[in-house]
Design a protein around this motif. Structure first.
Motif, PDB file in Angstrom:
ATOM      1  N   THR A 280       0.829  -1.212   0.000  1.00 45.65           N
ATOM      2  CA  THR A 280       0.000   0.000   0.000  1.00 45.65           C
ATOM      3  C   THR A 280       0.858   1.254   0.000  1.00 45.65           C
ATOM      4  O   THR A 280       0.599   2.205  -0.756  1.00 45.65           O
ATOM      5  CB  THR A 280      -0.923  -0.003   1.229  1.00 45.65           C
ATOM      6  OG1 THR A 280      -1.747  -1.168   1.196  1.00 45.65           O
ATOM      7  CG2 THR A 280      -1.797   1.236   1.246  1.00 45.65           C
ATOM      8  N   ALA A 281       1.890   1.292   0.830  1.00 46.06           N
ATOM      9  CA  ALA A 281       2.756   2.469   0.906  1.00 46.06           C
ATOM     10  C   ALA A 281       3.479   2.716  -0.416  1.00 46.06           C
ATOM     11  O   ALA A 281       3.560   3.860  -0.887  1.00 46.06           O
ATOM     12  CB  ALA A 281       3.766   2.294   2.040  1.00 46.06           C
ATOM     13  N   ALA A 282       4.002   1.659  -1.034  1.00 44.19           N
ATOM     14  CA  ALA A 282       4.725   1.827  -2.299  1.00 44.19           C
ATOM     15  C   ALA A 282       3.780   2.197  -3.433  1.00 44.19           C
ATOM     16  O   ALA A 282       4.098   3.050  -4.274  1.00 44.19           O
ATOM     17  CB  ALA A 282       5.495   0.548  -2.638  1.00 44.19           C
ATOM     18  N   GLY A 283       2.613   1.576  -3.481  1.00 38.93           N
ATOM     19  CA  GLY A 283       1.682   1.824  -4.579  1.00 38.93           C
ATOM     20  C   GLY A 283       1.098   3.213  -4.584  1.00 38.93           C
ATOM     21  O   GLY A 283       0.846   3.788  -5.650  1.00 38.93           O
ATOM     22  N   TRP A 284       0.898   3.807  -3.419  1.00 40.34           N
ATOM     23  CA  TRP A 284       0.301   5.139  -3.393  1.00 40.34           C
ATOM     24  C   TRP A 284       1.235   6.192  -3.959  1.00 40.34           C
ATOM     25  O   TRP A 284       0.801   7.091  -4.681  1.00 40.34           O
ATOM     26  CB  TRP A 284      -0.098   5.508  -1.969  1.00 40.34           C
ATOM     27  CG  TRP A 284      -0.799   6.823  -1.908  1.00 40.34           C
ATOM     28  CD1 TRP A 284      -0.281   8.024  -1.547  1.00 40.34           C
ATOM     29  CD2 TRP A 284      -2.157   7.079  -2.274  1.00 40.34           C
ATOM     30  NE1 TRP A 284      -1.206   9.018  -1.651  1.00 40.34           N
ATOM     31  CE2 TRP A 284      -2.379   8.458  -2.097  1.00 40.34           C
ATOM     32  CE3 TRP A 284      -3.206   6.265  -2.727  1.00 40.34           C
ATOM     33  CZ2 TRP A 284      -3.617   9.042  -2.364  1.00 40.34           C
ATOM     34  CZ3 TRP A 284      -4.423   6.860  -2.987  1.00 40.34           C
ATOM     35  CH2 TRP A 284      -4.616   8.232  -2.803  1.00 40.34           C
ATOM     36  N   PHE A 285       2.514   6.097  -3.648  1.00 38.53           N
ATOM     37  CA  PHE A 285       3.461   7.075  -4.192  1.00 38.53           C
ATOM     38  C   PHE A 285       3.585   6.921  -5.703  1.00 38.53           C
ATOM     39  O   PHE A 285       3.679   7.918  -6.425  1.00 38.53           O
ATOM     40  CB  PHE A 285       4.833   6.902  -3.529  1.00 38.53           C
ATOM     41  CG  PHE A 285       4.938   7.562  -2.192  1.00 38.53           C
ATOM     42  CD1 PHE A 285       5.238   8.907  -2.088  1.00 38.53           C
ATOM     43  CD2 PHE A 285       4.721   6.839  -1.030  1.00 38.53           C
ATOM     44  CE1 PHE A 285       5.337   9.524  -0.857  1.00 38.53           C
ATOM     45  CE2 PHE A 285       4.812   7.439   0.197  1.00 38.53           C
ATOM     46  CZ  PHE A 285       5.121   8.789   0.304  1.00 38.53           C
ATOM     47  N   ARG A 286       3.604   5.697  -6.192  1.00 33.47           N
ATOM     48  CA  ARG A 286       3.691   5.500  -7.634  1.00 33.47           C
ATOM     49  C   ARG A 286       2.414   5.945  -8.322  1.00 33.47           C
ATOM     50  O   ARG A 286       2.444   6.437  -9.454  1.00 33.47           O
ATOM     51  CB  ARG A 286       3.978   4.019  -7.942  1.00 33.47           C
ATOM     52  CG  ARG A 286       4.315   3.797  -9.406  1.00 33.47           C
ATOM     53  CD  ARG A 286       5.595   4.531  -9.751  1.00 33.47           C
ATOM     54  NE  ARG A 286       5.913   4.416 -11.158  1.00 33.47           N
ATOM     55  CZ  ARG A 286       5.527   5.279 -12.080  1.00 33.47           C
ATOM     56  NH1 ARG A 286       4.794   6.327 -11.744  1.00 33.47           N
ATOM     57  NH2 ARG A 286       5.873   5.108 -13.335  1.00 33.47           N
ATOM     58  N   LEU A 287       1.290   5.797  -7.657  1.00 31.49           N
ATOM     59  CA  LEU A 287       0.028   6.245  -8.231  1.00 31.49           C
ATOM     60  C   LEU A 287       0.000   7.753  -8.398  1.00 31.49           C
ATOM     61  O   LEU A 287      -0.613   8.282  -9.337  1.00 31.49           O
ATOM     62  CB  LEU A 287      -1.133   5.789  -7.343  1.00 31.49           C
ATOM     63  CG  LEU A 287      -2.555   6.137  -7.801  1.00 31.49           C
ATOM     64  CD1 LEU A 287      -2.851   5.453  -9.129  1.00 31.49           C
ATOM     65  CD2 LEU A 287      -3.571   5.727  -6.756  1.00 31.49           C
ATOM     66  N   ASN A 288       0.699   8.482  -7.531  1.00 28.09           N
ATOM     67  CA  ASN A 288       0.778   9.937  -7.615  1.00 28.09           C
ATOM     68  C   ASN A 288       1.951  10.418  -8.451  1.00 28.09           C
ATOM     69  O   ASN A 288       2.242  11.615  -8.470  1.00 28.09           O
ATOM     70  CB  ASN A 288       0.885  10.535  -6.207  1.00 28.09           C
ATOM     71  CG  ASN A 288      -0.420  10.480  -5.454  1.00 28.09           C
ATOM     72  OD1 ASN A 288      -1.220  11.416  -5.486  1.00 28.09           O
ATOM     73  ND2 ASN A 288      -0.671   9.370  -4.759  1.00 28.09           N
ATOM     74  N   GLY A 289       2.617   9.513  -9.141  1.00 32.62           N
ATOM     75  CA  GLY A 289       3.724   9.914 -10.009  1.00 32.62           C
ATOM     76  C   GLY A 289       5.000  10.237  -9.279  1.00 32.62           C
ATOM     77  O   GLY A 289       5.903  10.829  -9.872  1.00 32.62           O
ATOM     78  N   MET A 290       5.120   9.879  -8.016  1.00 35.85           N
ATOM     79  CA  MET A 290       6.324  10.171  -7.233  1.00 35.85           C
ATOM     80  C   MET A 290       7.126   8.885  -7.099  1.00 35.85           C
ATOM     81  O   MET A 290       6.781   7.994  -6.305  1.00 35.85           O
ATOM     82  CB  MET A 290       5.945  10.713  -5.858  1.00 35.85           C
ATOM     83  CG  MET A 290       5.100  11.966  -5.903  1.00 35.85           C
ATOM     84  SD  MET A 290       4.577  12.503  -4.279  1.00 35.85           S
ATOM     85  CE  MET A 290       6.146  12.889  -3.526  1.00 35.85           C
ATOM     86  N   TRP A 291       8.194   8.775  -7.932  1.00 44.42           N
ATOM     87  CA  TRP A 291       9.009   7.570  -7.890  1.00 44.42           C
ATOM     88  C   TRP A 291      10.396   7.889  -8.420  1.00 44.42           C
ATOM     89  O   TRP A 291      10.517   8.559  -9.452  1.00 44.42           O
ATOM     90  CB  TRP A 291       8.366   6.487  -8.752  1.00 44.42           C
ATOM     91  CG  TRP A 291       9.014   5.165  -8.596  1.00 44.42           C
ATOM     92  CD1 TRP A 291       9.987   4.618  -9.402  1.00 44.42           C
ATOM     93  CD2 TRP A 291       8.774   4.215  -7.569  1.00 44.42           C
ATOM     94  NE1 TRP A 291      10.349   3.389  -8.946  1.00 44.42           N
ATOM     95  CE2 TRP A 291       9.624   3.109  -7.820  1.00 44.42           C
ATOM     96  CE3 TRP A 291       7.937   4.175  -6.460  1.00 44.42           C
ATOM     97  CZ2 TRP A 291       9.649   2.002  -6.990  1.00 44.42           C
ATOM     98  CZ3 TRP A 291       7.960   3.066  -5.658  1.00 44.42           C
ATOM     99  CH2 TRP A 291       8.804   2.003  -5.920  1.00 44.42           C
ATOM    100  N   PRO A 292      11.465   7.477  -7.725  1.00 47.70           N
ATOM    101  CA  PRO A 292      11.410   6.771  -6.440  1.00 47.70           C
ATOM    102  C   PRO A 292      11.199   7.733  -5.277  1.00 47.70           C
ATOM    103  O   PRO A 292      11.683   8.859  -5.310  1.00 47.70           O
ATOM    104  CB  PRO A 292      12.780   6.117  -6.350  1.00 47.70           C
ATOM    105  CG  PRO A 292      13.679   7.015  -7.130  1.00 47.70           C
ATOM    106  CD  PRO A 292      12.845   7.602  -8.232  1.00 47.70           C
ATOM    107  N   ALA A 293      10.470   7.292  -4.270  1.00 46.41           N
ATOM    108  CA  ALA A 293      10.211   8.075  -3.055  1.00 46.41           C
ATOM    109  C   ALA A 293      10.517   7.190  -1.859  1.00 46.41           C
ATOM    110  O   ALA A 293       9.645   6.805  -1.095  1.00 46.41           O
ATOM    111  CB  ALA A 293       8.768   8.577  -3.025  1.00 46.41           C
ATOM    112  N   ARG A 294      11.787   6.852  -1.728  1.00 47.65           N
ATOM    113  CA  ARG A 294      12.185   5.869  -0.711  1.00 47.65           C
ATOM    114  C   ARG A 294      11.908   6.382   0.698  1.00 47.65           C
ATOM    115  O   ARG A 294      11.466   5.621   1.565  1.00 47.65           O
ATOM    116  CB  ARG A 294      13.667   5.534  -0.872  1.00 47.65           C
ATOM    117  CG  ARG A 294      14.020   4.931  -2.229  1.00 47.65           C
ATOM    118  CD  ARG A 294      15.503   4.606  -2.318  1.00 47.65           C
ATOM    119  NE  ARG A 294      15.870   4.066  -3.628  1.00 47.65           N
ATOM    120  CZ  ARG A 294      16.248   4.795  -4.646  1.00 47.65           C
ATOM    121  NH1 ARG A 294      16.310   6.112  -4.526  1.00 47.65           N
ATOM    122  NH2 ARG A 294      16.566   4.238  -5.807  1.00 47.65           N
TER     123      ARG A 294
END
Length: 396
Positions: free
Chosen positions: A200-214
């Motif tokens: 859930t944590a990884a998918g939400w950032f990628r869904l908002n176009g923020m990657w990588p957001a370690r």
């Protein structure tokens, strides 16, 4: 001093001396040092004077606007041109230019003639894009790159791509693990729950176009683990305090970290909202651990069945109705083996509604395959956690 020649001097030519023979090597050397005459292209007439030929060639090269690659001149293209003859002194001998042989020129120029229309057609007609390349046709006026969502809106199509059967199958597997582990014990439930929170944590950032957001992913996942530990330490009866307290602390921590950032104000605000939302979703998923085991068993099974039904190739309205009916049916079926009984239909229906909302959020605005395999898998189960907890408390 006497001007008479010394004894033995001879003014005439020596015996056996040939002046032409001794001048021949020098003439050959001059011929080798003579700059090579520029070769003519097909159709060019030979000039008697090398200077005129070079001048014409320079003027032709200076006036051309052709940007295509010229065909290299081969020996076959210059076979019909006369060969230059040189004399003994290294100077070119005068000769008469032979009559122009039109048939010989046509034989050499015939294979090259169709190149001009083809080149003109290639410049005027855009080529078809390569299969699977993802790029549009090449044009001389430029082609502005737009996203797939923008192109879909301009064409009047929906910019939404829903997760397919493969993410739905993964959601069903994860839901089945939650449902089965809940009957074993809360510590067994922690294992699939931690996997759900991490995805859930990884998918939400990628869904908002923020990657990588370690840092953001690590912060949200750390908040979820903290909520799990606090809930296990406080017990299910103190679940609201453990979950809401962890959420409040993590919102404050995220705000402090964003204030220390040196990014632009708009970027900091966007990062703050994404990090808070990701942490909130991961922490709220702890509701599966806070709910009663029977509620988790029924709710997770209902979500698994509903997402599989939603992935069927049906119209959107029909697919939603079928998914909700399947969730209610799964609630009745699984509730029959628990203490909920037929009331499991209401819990299954509520969990199915929340799961479809999470499924719709993961389908927003042409997401990538990575979004489908993370947010598309986890959001239905994470969004159903509050319904599982609240309905389980109300019906139990």
């Amino acid at each position: 001093m006497s001007n008479q020649p010394y004894e033995g001097s001879y003014d005439g030519p020596y015996e056996g001396y040939d002046p032409h023979q001794h001048q021949q090597p020098y003439a050959q050397q001059q011929q080798q040092q003579q700059p090579q005459q520029p070769q003519a292209w097909p159709g060019q007439q030979a000039y008697d004077d090398a200077a005129q030929q070079q001048q014409y060639t320079q003027q032709w090269q200076g006036q051309t606007w052709e940007t295509q690659t010229q065909k290299p001149v081969s020996a076959a293209d210059t076979t019909y041109l006369p060969q230059q003859q040189y004399g003994a002194a290294g100077q070119p001998l005068p000769h008469e230019a032979p009559a122009y042989d039109r048939s010989a020129h046509a034989a050499h120029a015939a294979p090259v003639a169709p190149a001009a229309p083809v080149a003109a057609a290639a410049r005027s007609t855009p080529q078809a894009p390569a299969e699977g390349s993802g790029y549009g046709p090449a044009t001389t006026t430029g082609n502005a790159r737009i996203t797939d969502a923008q192109r879909a809106r301009l064409e009047g199509r929906s910019p939404i791509i829903e997760p397919g059967m493969q993410p739905a199958a993964l959601t069903a597997v994860l839901g089945a693990l939650l449902s089965v582990s809940a009957t074993i014990g809360e510590y067994a439930l922690v294992v699939p729950l931690v996997i759900l929170q991490a995805v859930t944590a990884a998918g939400w950032f990628r869904l908002n176009g923020m990657w990588p957001a370690r840092q953001g992913i690590a912060l949200a996942f750390a908040g979820a683990l903290t909520a799990d530990v606090a809930l296990l330490a406080a017990g299910r009866e103190n679940a609201p305090a453990a979950i809401l307290g962890t959420l409040g602390v993590w919102v404050l921590l995220t705000l402090v970290l964003q204030l220390r950032s040196h990014a632009d104000p708009d970027e900091r605000m966007y990062g703050l909202m994404a990090t808070v939302t990701s942490a909130a979703l991961a922490i709220v998923a702890t509701g599966h651990l806070a709910a009663t085991p029977d509620a988790v068993t029924v709710g997770a099974a209902a979500v698994a069945v509903a997402i599989l039904a939603r992935a069927l190739p049906l119209p959107t309205a029909a697919s939603v109705v079928v998914a909700l009916l399947a969730a209610a049916g799964a609630g009745i079926a699984v509730g029959g083996v628990t203490d909920l009984g037929t009331q499991g239909a209401f819990l299954g229906l509520g969990a199915g509604v929340c799961a479809l909302i999470g499924h719709r959020v993961a389908s927003y605005d042409y997401p990538s395959r990575f979004v489908h395999m993370t947010a598309g898998v986890a959001l239905p189960l994470a969004a159903a956690a509050p319904a599982v907890y609240l309905l389980g408390r109300a019906l139990g």
